[in-house]
Design a protein around this motif. Structure first.
Motif, short mmCIF file in Angstrom:
data_model
loop_
_atom_site.label_atom_id
_atom_site.label_comp_id
_atom_site.label_asym_id
_atom_site.label_seq_id
_atom_site.Cartn_x
_atom_site.Cartn_y
_atom_site.Cartn_z
N GLY A 33 3.18 5.25 -8.09
CA GLY A 33 2.81 5.79 -9.39
C GLY A 33 2.01 7.07 -9.29
O GLY A 33 1.17 7.35 -10.14
N MET A 34 2.27 7.86 -8.25
CA MET A 34 1.55 9.12 -8.02
C MET A 34 2.52 10.29 -8.16
O MET A 34 3.09 10.75 -7.17
CB MET A 34 0.91 9.11 -6.63
CG MET A 34 -0.07 7.96 -6.43
SD MET A 34 -0.63 7.82 -4.71
CE MET A 34 -1.78 9.18 -4.64
N PRO A 35 2.74 10.77 -9.40
CA PRO A 35 3.76 11.81 -9.60
C PRO A 35 3.51 13.09 -8.81
O PRO A 35 4.46 13.73 -8.34
CB PRO A 35 3.73 12.08 -11.10
CG PRO A 35 2.60 11.31 -11.66
CD PRO A 35 2.10 10.37 -10.63
N GLY A 36 2.26 13.48 -8.63
CA GLY A 36 1.98 14.68 -7.86
C GLY A 36 2.45 14.56 -6.42
O GLY A 36 2.99 15.52 -5.84
N LYS A 37 2.27 13.39 -5.85
CA LYS A 37 2.72 13.15 -4.48
C LYS A 37 4.25 13.07 -4.42
O LYS A 37 4.86 13.54 -3.46
CB LYS A 37 2.11 11.86 -3.93
CG LYS A 37 0.60 11.91 -3.78
CD LYS A 37 0.19 12.85 -2.68
CE LYS A 37 -1.31 12.73 -2.42
NZ LYS A 37 -1.75 13.66 -1.37
N VAL A 38 4.86 12.48 -5.45
CA VAL A 38 6.32 12.45 -5.51
C VAL A 38 6.85 13.88 -5.53
O VAL A 38 7.79 14.23 -4.80
CB VAL A 38 6.82 11.67 -6.75
CG1 VAL A 38 8.33 11.81 -6.91
CG2 VAL A 38 6.42 10.20 -6.65
N ASP A 97 0.86 -1.18 0.00
CA ASP A 97 0.00 0.00 0.00
C ASP A 97 0.90 1.24 0.00
O ASP A 97 1.02 1.97 0.98
CB ASP A 97 -0.93 -0.01 1.22
CG ASP A 97 -1.94 1.14 1.20
OD1 ASP A 97 -1.87 2.00 0.30
OD2 ASP A 97 -2.79 1.17 2.11
N TYR A 98 1.55 1.44 -1.14
CA TYR A 98 2.58 2.47 -1.25
C TYR A 98 2.04 3.88 -1.05
O TYR A 98 2.72 4.73 -0.46
CB TYR A 98 3.29 2.36 -2.59
CG TYR A 98 3.88 1.00 -2.85
CD1 TYR A 98 4.71 0.39 -1.92
CD2 TYR A 98 3.58 0.30 -4.01
CE1 TYR A 98 5.24 -0.87 -2.14
CE2 TYR A 98 4.11 -0.96 -4.25
CZ TYR A 98 4.93 -1.55 -3.31
OH TYR A 98 5.45 -2.79 -3.53
N ALA A 99 0.82 4.13 -1.49
CA ALA A 99 0.25 5.47 -1.32
C ALA A 99 0.05 5.79 0.16
O ALA A 99 0.43 6.88 0.62
CB ALA A 99 -1.07 5.58 -2.07
N SER A 100 -0.51 4.86 0.92
CA SER A 100 -0.71 5.11 2.35
C SER A 100 0.62 5.19 3.08
O SER A 100 0.81 6.04 3.95
CB SER A 100 -1.57 4.00 2.97
OG SER A 100 -2.88 4.05 2.45
N VAL A 151 9.09 9.80 -0.26
CA VAL A 151 9.32 9.93 -1.71
C VAL A 151 9.42 8.55 -2.35
O VAL A 151 8.81 8.30 -3.41
CB VAL A 151 10.59 10.77 -2.00
CG1 VAL A 151 10.97 10.70 -3.48
CG2 VAL A 151 10.41 12.22 -1.57
N ALA A 152 10.15 7.65 -1.73
CA ALA A 152 10.33 6.31 -2.29
C ALA A 152 9.00 5.56 -2.39
O ALA A 152 8.71 4.92 -3.41
CB ALA A 152 11.33 5.51 -1.45
N TYR A 153 8.18 5.64 -1.34
CA TYR A 153 6.88 4.97 -1.40
C TYR A 153 5.98 5.61 -2.46
O TYR A 153 5.31 4.90 -3.22
CB TYR A 153 6.18 4.99 -0.04
CG TYR A 153 6.68 3.92 0.90
CD1 TYR A 153 6.58 2.56 0.56
CD2 TYR A 153 7.23 4.24 2.13
CE1 TYR A 153 7.03 1.57 1.42
CE2 TYR A 153 7.68 3.26 3.00
CZ TYR A 153 7.58 1.93 2.63
OH TYR A 153 8.02 0.95 3.49
N TYR A 154 5.95 6.93 -2.51
CA TYR A 154 5.13 7.59 -3.53
C TYR A 154 5.61 7.24 -4.94
O TYR A 154 4.78 7.07 -5.84
CB TYR A 154 5.10 9.10 -3.32
CG TYR A 154 4.13 9.56 -2.25
CD1 TYR A 154 2.86 9.00 -2.13
CD2 TYR A 154 4.48 10.59 -1.38
CE1 TYR A 154 1.97 9.44 -1.16
CE2 TYR A 154 3.59 11.04 -0.42
CZ TYR A 154 2.34 10.46 -0.30
OH TYR A 154 1.46 10.91 0.65
#
Length: 178
Positions: free
Chosen positions: A80-85, A41-44, A73-76
């Motif tokens: 696959g969430m570029p805005g969060k990265v 659950d990379y986003a969370s 940063v690594a999890y985001y």
């Protein structure tokens, strides 16, 4: 309630507790959310480590904040969430700037700004905030001509967002660089 919704609710409550400086409750809520997370659950997980970063930054433990921010940063990136990265990368650059790590901060601001520019739905305020930090860092490292150009764009973006305080700050930097 599914785990994802529960995780997001816990994290929202943790952020609200942080805003009122109830760090003990906030950390407990983040821990609960992390325990519910699946390993993929990379986003969370990105959000969890972003909140941990903010806790450390709030207490001026910037080196620790940087470590958490790198994890965010690594999890985001895996999510696959570029805005969060871009957002977490900008925070990483902000922390590096605050520690006087100009070269590293420049690199991360450039990366965050590139992502924001590549995304169709980037909020102009997010790009302006990244450019603001970039302008400060360029001044820190002595790149005054580029800093002036960055402040010009920052001013225009803040104006487009109706953020007069940002416009005024940018004007002051432009004047000082002229």
């Amino acid at each position: 309630m599914n785990a994802s919704t529960e995780i997001q609710d816990l994290l929202a409550e943790a952020w609200a507790k942080r805003r009122v400086a109830d760090y003990l409750a906030a950390k407990s809520l983040v821990t609960q959310a992390q325990e519910l997370c699946a390993a993929n659950d990379y986003a969370s997980l990105g959000r969890i480590y972003h909140i941990y970063m903010q806790f450390e930054a709030d207490h001026d433990r910037l080196a620790e904040a940087i470590n958490y921010c790198r994890q965010s940063v690594a999890y985001y990136a895996r999510s696959g969430m570029p805005g969060k990265v871009a957002h977490s990368t900008r925070h990483l650059a902000d922390l590096q700037r605050e520690l006087g790590l100009g070269a590293e901060a420049v690199q991360h601001y450039r990366a965050a700004i590139a992502i924001y520019r590549a995304e169709k739905d980037t909020n102009p305020g997010n790009l302006a905030n990244a450019l603001r930090g970039f302008g400060l860092t360029l001044e820190l490292v002595g790149e005054m001509e580029e800093a002036k150009l960055v402040w010009e764009e920052t001013k225009d973006l803040y104006a487009a967002c109706g953020l007069e305080a940002g416009v005024e700050e940018a004007r002051e930097h432009i004047e000082n660089l002229s």
